[in-house]
Design a protein around this motif. Structure first.
Motif, PDB file in Angstrom:
ATOM      1  N   GLY A 134       0.822  -1.211   0.000  1.00 20.77           N
ATOM      2  CA  GLY A 134       0.000   0.000   0.000  1.00 20.77           C
ATOM      3  C   GLY A 134       0.851   1.253   0.000  1.00 20.77           C
ATOM      4  N   GLY A 135       1.923   1.237   0.793  1.00 22.39           N
ATOM      5  CA  GLY A 135       2.824   2.388   0.838  1.00 22.39           C
ATOM      6  C   GLY A 135       3.525   2.614  -0.491  1.00 22.39           C
ATOM      7  N   LEU A 136       4.029   1.550  -1.080  1.00 22.15           N
ATOM      8  CA  LEU A 136       4.725   1.678  -2.363  1.00 22.15           C
ATOM      9  C   LEU A 136       3.759   2.092  -3.468  1.00 22.15           C
ATOM     10  CD1 LEU A 136       7.092  -1.431  -2.162  1.00 22.15           C
ATOM     11  CD2 LEU A 136       7.689   0.984  -1.793  1.00 22.15           C
ATOM     12  N   PHE A 137       2.564   1.519  -3.486  1.00 22.65           N
ATOM     13  CA  PHE A 137       1.559   1.832  -4.507  1.00 22.65           C
ATOM     14  C   PHE A 137       1.141   3.302  -4.447  1.00 22.65           C
ATOM     15  CE2 PHE A 137      -2.923   2.128  -5.829  1.00 22.65           C
ATOM     16  CZ  PHE A 137      -2.816   1.666  -7.131  1.00 22.65           C
ATOM     17  N   SER A 138       1.089   3.854  -3.237  1.00 29.85           N
ATOM     18  CA  SER A 138       0.629   5.237  -3.077  1.00 29.85           C
ATOM     19  C   SER A 138       1.766   6.251  -3.162  1.00 29.85           C
ATOM     20  CB  SER A 138      -0.111   5.391  -1.746  1.00 29.85           C
ATOM     21  OG  SER A 138       0.779   5.192  -0.665  1.00 29.85           O
ATOM     22  N   GLY A 139       2.969   5.800  -3.477  1.00 30.36           N
ATOM     23  CA  GLY A 139       4.103   6.714  -3.603  1.00 30.36           C
ATOM     24  C   GLY A 139       4.805   7.001  -2.294  1.00 30.36           C
ATOM     25  N   GLY A 140       4.565   6.178  -1.300  1.00 34.64           N
ATOM     26  CA  GLY A 140       5.198   6.367  -0.005  1.00 34.64           C
ATOM     27  C   GLY A 140       6.613   5.822   0.017  1.00 34.64           C
ATOM     28  N   SER A 141       7.263   6.039   1.137  1.00 29.88           N
ATOM     29  CA  SER A 141       8.629   5.561   1.324  1.00 29.88           C
ATOM     30  C   SER A 141       8.691   4.768   2.630  1.00 29.88           C
ATOM     31  CB  SER A 141       9.584   6.759   1.377  1.00 29.88           C
ATOM     32  OG  SER A 141      10.899   6.329   1.587  1.00 29.88           O
ATOM     33  N   ILE A 142       9.035   3.497   2.512  1.00 30.74           N
ATOM     34  CA  ILE A 142       9.093   2.602   3.671  1.00 30.74           C
ATOM     35  C   ILE A 142      10.421   2.835   4.393  1.00 30.74           C
ATOM     36  CG2 ILE A 142       8.944   0.203   4.463  1.00 30.74           C
ATOM     37  CD1 ILE A 142       6.475   1.226   2.798  1.00 30.74           C
ATOM     38  N   SER A 143      10.361   3.149   5.677  1.00 35.11           N
ATOM     39  CA  SER A 143      11.603   3.346   6.425  1.00 35.11           C
ATOM     40  C   SER A 143      11.964   2.128   7.264  1.00 35.11           C
ATOM     41  CB  SER A 143      11.519   4.585   7.323  1.00 35.11           C
ATOM     42  OG  SER A 143      10.484   4.467   8.262  1.00 35.11           O
ATOM     43  N   ARG A 144      10.950   1.361   7.713  1.00 36.88           N
ATOM     44  CA  ARG A 144      11.266   0.192   8.534  1.00 36.88           C
ATOM     45  C   ARG A 144      10.044  -0.722   8.629  1.00 36.88           C
ATOM     46  NH1 ARG A 144      13.197   0.558  14.778  1.00 36.88           N
ATOM     47  NH2 ARG A 144      11.218   1.607  14.999  1.00 36.88           N
ATOM     48  N   VAL A 145      10.334  -2.022   8.613  1.00 41.56           N
ATOM     49  CA  VAL A 145       9.316  -3.033   8.863  1.00 41.56           C
ATOM     50  C   VAL A 145       9.810  -3.870  10.038  1.00 41.56           C
ATOM     51  CG1 VAL A 145       8.053  -5.024   7.952  1.00 41.56           C
ATOM     52  CG2 VAL A 145       8.633  -3.123   6.431  1.00 41.56           C
ATOM     53  N   ARG A 157       4.962  -3.998  12.733  1.00 39.71           N
ATOM     54  CA  ARG A 157       4.541  -2.684  12.248  1.00 39.71           C
ATOM     55  C   ARG A 157       5.387  -2.292  11.042  1.00 39.71           C
ATOM     56  NH1 ARG A 157       7.932  -1.100  16.401  1.00 39.71           N
ATOM     57  NH2 ARG A 157       9.359   0.569  15.806  1.00 39.71           N
ATOM     58  N   THR A 158       4.830  -1.386  10.259  1.00 36.47           N
ATOM     59  CA  THR A 158       5.526  -0.825   9.112  1.00 36.47           C
ATOM     60  C   THR A 158       5.565   0.684   9.304  1.00 36.47           C
ATOM     61  OG1 THR A 158       4.761  -2.606   7.678  1.00 36.47           O
ATOM     62  CG2 THR A 158       5.479  -0.581   6.593  1.00 36.47           C
ATOM     63  N   ASP A 159       6.759   1.237   9.273  1.00 37.19           N
ATOM     64  CA  ASP A 159       6.939   2.678   9.425  1.00 37.19           C
ATOM     65  C   ASP A 159       7.250   3.278   8.061  1.00 37.19           C
ATOM     66  OD1 ASP A 159       6.654   2.346  12.201  1.00 37.19           O
ATOM     67  OD2 ASP A 159       8.816   2.103  12.476  1.00 37.19           O
ATOM     68  N   LEU A 160       6.551   4.344   7.724  1.00 40.17           N
ATOM     69  CA  LEU A 160       6.797   5.059   6.476  1.00 40.17           C
ATOM     70  C   LEU A 160       7.360   6.430   6.795  1.00 40.17           C
ATOM     71  CD1 LEU A 160       4.370   2.971   5.733  1.00 40.17           C
ATOM     72  CD2 LEU A 160       4.123   4.432   3.749  1.00 40.17           C
ATOM     73  N   SER A 161       8.402   6.834   6.074  1.00 37.81           N
ATOM     74  CA  SER A 161       8.935   8.185   6.249  1.00 37.81           C
ATOM     75  C   SER A 161       8.122   9.181   5.428  1.00 37.81           C
ATOM     76  CB  SER A 161      10.414   8.238   5.875  1.00 37.81           C
ATOM     77  OG  SER A 161      10.614   7.746   4.574  1.00 37.81           O
ATOM     78  N   VAL A 162       7.553   8.720   4.342  1.00 40.82           N
ATOM     79  CA  VAL A 162       6.643   9.520   3.522  1.00 40.82           C
ATOM     80  C   VAL A 162       5.400   8.667   3.298  1.00 40.82           C
ATOM     81  CG1 VAL A 162       6.305  10.636   1.286  1.00 40.82           C
ATOM     82  CG2 VAL A 162       8.566  10.682   2.360  1.00 40.82           C
ATOM     83  N   ASN A 163       4.243   9.228   3.653  1.00 36.40           N
ATOM     84  CA  ASN A 163       2.984   8.482   3.540  1.00 36.40           C
ATOM     85  C   ASN A 163       1.901   9.406   2.982  1.00 36.40           C
ATOM     86  OD1 ASN A 163       0.857   6.729   3.759  1.00 36.40           O
ATOM     87  ND2 ASN A 163       1.097   6.350   5.946  1.00 36.40           N
ATOM     88  N   PRO A 164       1.848   9.540   1.636  1.00 37.64           N
ATOM     89  CA  PRO A 164       0.895  10.483   1.043  1.00 37.64           C
ATOM     90  C   PRO A 164      -0.581  10.066   1.177  1.00 37.64           C
ATOM     91  CG  PRO A 164       2.187   9.408  -0.672  1.00 37.64           C
ATOM     92  CD  PRO A 164       2.714   8.936   0.636  1.00 37.64           C
TER      93      PRO A 164
END
Length: 190
Positions: free
Chosen positions: A32-43, A52-59
């Motif tokens: 979901g994060g990658l599809f929406s243009g987000g940036s995954i910082s940690r899983v 948990r999944t942490d996103l540094s950018v989550n549009p």
């Protein structure tokens, strides 16, 4: 000795389902994060913590947060259906896992909605109504129990410990030990 192998199998199955359920749930958040243009910082998938999944950018946080439980139930159902269609010998295990994921994800979203726990807090913050979260639980939890019920009676299985062979029980046990070890050493500190 058959009862011991049956217990080892049951313990391994439940532990393995829990770890795999966390994995497919977090995979949903990642996709979901990658599809929406987000940036995954940690899983985080450490067996001694809640994943948990942490996103540094989550549009699109609403998409990312719902992708976890939605794919967390759809992927195991697809695995089970593929196993059923291909007549795989592990289809009963895939069915049990799909039921486990339906129950776990549904109970998490419906039950967590009351206090805004974990993903549910983000769902509420992004405008998801409580009735949607409860509806998700009302659809998935009974579906999971239905899949389990279709496997047959637990009491009948319990009365026949000889059905679980030593090889079957130990193979599952050591698979879960290997998975747990990998998660411990590959996961970042929680």
């Amino acid at each position: 000795m058959s009862r011991l192998y049956q217990l080892v199998f049951l313990f391994s199955l439940l532990c393995g389902c829990w770890l795999a359920m966390m994995g497919v749930h977090e995979l949903g958040h990642v996709l979901g994060g990658l599809f929406s243009g987000g940036s995954i910082s940690r899983v985080v998938l450490h067996p001694l913590s809640i994943s948990r999944t942490d996103l540094s950018v989550n549009p699109v946080p609403a998409l990312v947060v719902w992708a976890g439980p939605v794919l967390g139930v759809l992927l195991p159902l697809l695995f089970w259906l593929a196993g059923h269609l291909l007549r795989m010998p592990v289809v009963a295990l895939l069915q049990f896992f799909a039921g486990f994921c339906l129950i776990a994800n549904g109970a998490y979203i419906a039950g967590g909605s009351v206090e805004g726990i974990g993903d549910c807090g983000v769902m509420l913050q992004t405008g998801t109504p409580l009735w949607v979260m409860w509806g998700f639980g009302l659809m998935t939890v009974p579906a999971g129990f239905w899949l389990w019920h279709r496997l047959g009676s637990f009491q009948d299985w319990w009365r026949q410990p000889e059905k679980i062979t030593r090889r079957y029980a130990l193979s599952l046990f050591f698979s879960v030990v290997l998975l747990t070890t990998l998660l411990i050493f590959l996961s970042p500190r929680f």
